[in-house]
Write a protein that holds these residues in place. Structure first.
Motif, PDB file in Angstrom:
ATOM      1  N   LYS A   1      13.676  50.581  71.390  1.00  0.00           N
ATOM      2  CA  LYS A   1      13.281  50.027  70.086  1.00  0.00           C
ATOM      3  C   LYS A   1      14.181  48.869  69.682  1.00  0.00           C
ATOM      4  N   ASN A   2      15.457  48.982  69.970  1.00  0.00           N
ATOM      5  CA  ASN A   2      16.406  47.937  69.580  1.00  0.00           C
ATOM      6  C   ASN A   2      16.182  46.634  70.340  1.00  0.00           C
ATOM      7  N   VAL A   3      15.727  46.716  71.587  1.00  0.00           N
ATOM      8  CA  VAL A   3      15.601  45.477  72.377  1.00  0.00           C
ATOM      9  C   VAL A   3      14.219  44.846  72.275  1.00  0.00           C
ATOM     10  N   ILE A   4      13.251  45.543  71.696  1.00  0.00           N
ATOM     11  CA  ILE A   4      11.903  44.954  71.604  1.00  0.00           C
ATOM     12  C   ILE A   4      11.547  44.562  70.170  1.00  0.00           C
ATOM     13  N   ARG A   5      12.545  44.531  69.299  1.00  0.00           N
ATOM     14  CA  ARG A   5      12.287  44.182  67.896  1.00  0.00           C
ATOM     15  C   ARG A   5      11.668  42.798  67.762  1.00  0.00           C
ATOM     16  N   GLU A   6      12.062  41.874  68.634  1.00  0.00           N
ATOM     17  CA  GLU A   6      11.589  40.496  68.515  1.00  0.00           C
ATOM     18  C   GLU A   6      10.228  40.285  69.172  1.00  0.00           C
ATOM     19  N   ILE A   7       9.696  41.289  69.820  1.00  0.00           N
ATOM     20  CA  ILE A   7       8.395  41.153  70.480  1.00  0.00           C
ATOM     21  C   ILE A   7       7.343  41.811  69.595  1.00  0.00           C
ATOM     22  N   PRO A   8       6.438  41.024  69.000  1.00  0.00           N
ATOM     23  CA  PRO A   8       5.441  41.593  68.083  1.00  0.00           C
ATOM     24  C   PRO A   8       4.445  42.492  68.826  1.00  0.00           C
ATOM     25  N   ASP A   9       3.872  43.422  68.101  1.00  0.00           N
ATOM     26  CA  ASP A   9       2.836  44.315  68.645  1.00  0.00           C
ATOM     27  C   ASP A   9       3.313  45.050  69.890  1.00  0.00           C
ATOM     28  N   SER A  10       4.538  45.523  69.842  1.00  0.00           N
ATOM     29  CA  SER A  10       5.088  46.311  70.939  1.00  0.00           C
ATOM     30  C   SER A  10       5.037  47.792  70.568  1.00  0.00           C
ATOM     31  N   VAL A  11       4.642  48.609  71.516  1.00  0.00           N
ATOM     32  CA  VAL A  11       4.509  50.041  71.269  1.00  0.00           C
ATOM     33  C   VAL A  11       5.189  50.807  72.397  1.00  0.00           C
ATOM     34  N   ILE A  12       5.908  51.848  72.040  1.00  0.00           N
ATOM     35  CA  ILE A  12       6.548  52.722  73.021  1.00  0.00           C
ATOM     36  C   ILE A  12       5.695  53.969  73.177  1.00  0.00           C
ATOM     37  N   TYR A  13       5.237  54.216  74.393  1.00  0.00           N
ATOM     38  CA  TYR A  13       4.429  55.396  74.692  1.00  0.00           C
ATOM     39  C   TYR A  13       5.243  56.352  75.565  1.00  0.00           C
ATOM     40  N   VAL A  14       5.350  57.580  75.117  1.00  0.00           N
ATOM     41  CA  VAL A  14       5.962  58.634  75.929  1.00  0.00           C
ATOM     42  C   VAL A  14       4.862  59.601  76.334  1.00  0.00           C
ATOM     43  N   TYR A  15       4.667  59.754  77.628  1.00  0.00           N
ATOM     44  CA  TYR A  15       3.666  60.686  78.150  1.00  0.00           C
ATOM     45  C   TYR A  15       4.375  61.933  78.662  1.00  0.00           C
ATOM     46  N   ASP A  16       4.194  63.011  77.934  1.00  0.00           N
ATOM     47  CA  ASP A  16       4.843  64.270  78.290  1.00  0.00           C
ATOM     48  C   ASP A  16       4.005  64.996  79.333  1.00  0.00           C
ATOM     49  N   ASN A  17       4.662  65.421  80.409  1.00  0.00           N
ATOM     50  CA  ASN A  17       3.974  66.043  81.544  1.00  0.00           C
ATOM     51  C   ASN A  17       4.304  67.539  81.627  1.00  0.00           C
ATOM     52  N   ASN A  18       3.836  68.271  80.611  1.00  0.00           N
ATOM     53  CA  ASN A  18       4.026  69.732  80.567  1.00  0.00           C
ATOM     54  C   ASN A  18       5.503  70.129  80.485  1.00  0.00           C
ATOM     55  N   SER A  19       6.267  69.415  79.680  1.00  0.00           N
ATOM     56  CA  SER A  19       7.681  69.764  79.522  1.00  0.00           C
ATOM     57  C   SER A  19       7.817  71.149  78.901  1.00  0.00           C
ATOM     58  N   LYS A  20       8.827  71.859  79.355  1.00  0.00           N
ATOM     59  CA  LYS A  20       9.099  73.202  78.834  1.00  0.00           C
ATOM     60  C   LYS A  20      10.171  73.170  77.734  1.00  0.00           C
ATOM     61  N   ASP A  21      10.698  71.994  77.445  1.00  0.00           N
ATOM     62  CA  ASP A  21      11.658  71.853  76.351  1.00  0.00           C
ATOM     63  C   ASP A  21      10.999  71.056  75.230  1.00  0.00           C
TER      64      ASP A  21
END
Length: 319
Positions: free
Chosen positions: A25-45
């Motif tokens: 998040k800190n390094v993409i502040r200057e890039i508009p319309d940026s989204v971080i997607y986390v794809y969880d693959n059946n994590s047990k935590d």
């Protein structure tokens, strides 16, 4: 449509996922319309809960395996540029802006985060991983006549055209090998970017199986070589079979016949003819498959044109 999509596949990464999301998040502040997607693959935590709390868009893939996660990501997300980074906090997020610029400004199709040219061999504590990375890199660069310096890195940037034309066939960690060879064989523009590497923090465990995944990667390399270069692959078997046929025929049949004028070794004669037949079959099999592969290359160029048209339509709709 996103300007930049950060793709983070995650499986049981509760120890590091919050830090990775916040750092990105800190390094993409200057890039508009940026989204971080986390794809969880059946994590047990509680990986998904922590990622969402940190500000990422969390989605789930229930088919186990990194390849399955990447297939889902590539199908669901539309963006001008994509950057994939692991959730284990081993890669420097500071490289993201430069990788992004290469995709947007230079129209590079894939930027490879090259660990092996920097700190990987000093930081990585698993010696067989070091040997395996070097072996796979040497083998692929030799077979496919390329110069990708880190085949197995999980830190990459992609263009829209690459993402929407890449057929994900692997289910596990061999997916990176598949990406590298696909980009090379389809003559897409690939650049290496040297990045630093740090080992996993204490308490974080790698999901890689050194020997099991290593054999899967080597199997993938051979299967892809057979698929992309069928004539060269089958010509090896054709040549070996022809050599066995000729040597056995001359040594055990022709030379004795020149002295006795009788065929004394009928079994050898039959075996040599069988190997000759195998040689002919494999030669023409390779030739036919090579023609099919050439046709697939032409179809892929049309797929790229269609991907360009879809991207232009998405951009016009966005405007």
């Amino acid at each position: 449509m996103d300007k930049l999509a950060i793709l983070i596949p995650a499986y049981n990464e509760a120890l590091t996922i919050s830090k990775v999301v916040n750092d990105v998040k800190n390094v993409i502040r200057e890039i508009p319309d940026s989204v971080i997607y986390v794809y969880d693959n059946n994590s047990k935590d509680n990986t998904s809960e922590l990622a969402e709390k940190a500000g990422a868009v969390v989605r789930h893939e229930y088919a186990q395996g990194k390849g399955a996660v990447i297939r889902r990501m590539f199908r669901e997300i539309d963006a001008e540029a994509y950057i994939m980074i692991d959730a284990d906090d081993t890669y420097p997020v500071e490289a993201i802006p430069e990788m992004y610029k290469k995709i947007i400004d230079k129209h590079v199709d894939m930027v490879v985060g090259d660990r092996l040219s920097s700190t990987y061999f000093e930081e990585n504590k698993r010696p067989f991983h070091n040997v395996g990375n070097s072996l796979v890199r040497t083998l692929i660069n030799f077979l496919f006549k390329t110069n990708i310096r880190d085949i197995l890195t999980g830190y990459r940037a992609f263009s829209y055209q690459f993402v929407k034309t890449f057929p994900v066939l692997s289910r596990g960690f061999e997916i990176e090998t598949e990406m590298s060879i696909h980009a090379t064989e389809k003559r897409m523009l690939v650049e290496n970017q040297v990045i630093s590497y740090r080992d996993r923090p204490e308490g974080s465990e790698s999901k890689l199986n050194t020997y099991g995944d290593g054999f899967k990667v080597l199997k993938t390399v051979l299967n892809l070589y057979r698929g992309y270069h069928p004539f060269a692959f089958y010509s090896v078997f054709s040549f070996v079979s022809a050599l066995i046929a000729v040597v056995s025929f001359v040594w055990r049949v022709l030379l004795p016949y020149s002295e006795t004028y009788t065929v004394a070794n009928f079994p050898t004669l039959i075996v040599s003819m069988i190997f000759l037949l195998i040689s002919v079959i494999t030669f023409f099999s390779g030739s036919i498959l090579n023609s099919i592969q050439n046709n697939e290359k032409r179809n892929f160029e049309l797929d790229l044109v269609r991907a360009d048209e879809r991207l232009k339509g998405l951009l016009n709709g966005k405007q």
